[in-house]
Enzyme design. Structure first.
Site, short mmCIF file in Angstrom:
data_model
loop_
_atom_site.label_atom_id
_atom_site.label_comp_id
_atom_site.label_asym_id
_atom_site.label_seq_id
_atom_site.Cartn_x
_atom_site.Cartn_y
_atom_site.Cartn_z
N HIS A 176 -117.54 -8.10 -3.09
CA HIS A 176 -117.30 -9.32 -3.87
C HIS A 176 -116.09 -10.07 -3.30
O HIS A 176 -115.09 -10.29 -3.99
CB HIS A 176 -117.04 -8.92 -5.34
CG HIS A 176 -117.22 -10.03 -6.32
ND1 HIS A 176 -118.45 -10.44 -6.79
CD2 HIS A 176 -116.31 -10.82 -6.95
CE1 HIS A 176 -118.29 -11.41 -7.66
NE2 HIS A 176 -117.00 -11.67 -7.77
N ASN A 182 -120.54 -15.51 -4.58
CA ASN A 182 -120.91 -14.26 -3.90
C ASN A 182 -122.41 -13.99 -3.95
O ASN A 182 -122.99 -13.51 -2.97
CB ASN A 182 -120.15 -13.09 -4.52
CG ASN A 182 -118.67 -13.13 -4.24
OD1 ASN A 182 -118.22 -12.81 -3.15
ND2 ASN A 182 -117.90 -13.55 -5.23
N TYR A 213 -130.30 -7.40 -10.84
CA TYR A 213 -128.92 -7.00 -11.15
C TYR A 213 -128.82 -5.50 -11.40
O TYR A 213 -127.86 -4.84 -10.98
CB TYR A 213 -128.39 -7.77 -12.34
CG TYR A 213 -127.92 -9.17 -12.03
CD1 TYR A 213 -127.44 -9.52 -10.77
CD2 TYR A 213 -127.94 -10.17 -13.00
CE1 TYR A 213 -127.01 -10.80 -10.48
CE2 TYR A 213 -127.52 -11.46 -12.72
CZ TYR A 213 -127.04 -11.77 -11.46
OH TYR A 213 -126.60 -13.04 -11.18
#
Length: 251
Positions: A176, A182, A213
């Site tokens: 990140h 990002n 995710y």
């Protein structure tokens, strides 16, 4: 890697071989496929990050028309993503190895006109990713972390290209390195890696946001990349199927 994922990668490589036989593609076919992918990649990547422009509205913005009632930031995100894809295509055409400079330049295009101060710059403060099970490294460690990422990539030559692309994306996401952008930068890196290996881009759809995710989070926590690799592989197989259907070479 389990047998079903291995079989999926085998299918992908078989479809890529069919596509390779058809190359060079007819210019009109290539142009229509490229335009369709530009739209889908831009719409879905931005939608995953919360951009409220619809697929049709994204198409209109790419054509240079403003959409009433939508934020300027959302319009800029569309044209920025298009420009970032064009830059990725340039990298693929130059046959350069992956570098931090490339990653910074991709990110600079993603945030241009949105946050020019941070565009292309590693974050200068610590970050917490909402909903993630891991914490990104201290900002003071970012140069070393990114250098290690490039070193890992250079050594991962024996990994299947799809698995390598998924792992590159995951490792980048875990670092990140930027204050914003990002996710979009990471998905562009994913497709840079696929395209450098001769595959078309993989479109991770906004409808897959939760599964995507969760797969990223699991891989970041465990260092086991099968689930995120499968998600990327399934997205890539959709693109290959679209190419082969249009060319009449699906069988």
């Amino acid at each position: 890697m389990d047998s079903s994922l291995h079989a999926l990668l085998h299918t992908i490589d078989a479809d890529k071989a069919k596509l390779d036989v058809a190359r060079p593609l007819p210019l009109n076919t290539l142009g229509s496929l490229r335009d369709a992918l530009m739209l889908e990649l831009t719409y879905h990547s931005n939608a995953i990050e919360g951009n409220t422009l619809s697929l049709h509205e994204t198409k209109v913005v790419l054509e240079g028309i403003a959409v009433g009632g939508k934020l300027l930031r959302e319009h800029i995100a569309v044209t920025n993503h298009r420009d970032a894809i064009l830059y990725v295509e340039d990298i693929v055409g130059s046959d350069e190895g992956l570098s931090e400079s490339q990653i910074r330049h991709i990110h600079a295009r993603v945030l241009k006109g949105i946050d020019d101060k941070e565009a292309g710059q590693y974050r200068r403060e610590n970050a917490v990713i909402s909903g993630a099970s891991t914490t990104p490294p201290d900002f003071s460690l970012l140069p070393a972390e990114m250098d290690a990422l490039i070193g890992w990539h250079a050594s991962a030559t024996d990994t299947h290209p799809v698995a390598r692309a998924a792992e590159l994306h995951t490792r980048f996401a875990k670092i990140h390195p930027f204050s914003d952008g990002n996710g979009r930068t990471g998905r562009l890196l994913l497709n840079l890696e696929l395209m450098k290996s001769g595959y078309p881009p993989a479109v991770i759809r906004q409808e897959e946001r939760l599964a995507y995710y969760e797969a990223l989070d699991r891989a970041c926590v465990t260092g086991e990349y099968s689930i995120i690799t499968r998600l990327v592989a399934e997205a890539l197989e959709r693109t290959l199927a679209a190419y082969l259907d249009l060319l009449g070479r699906r069988d």
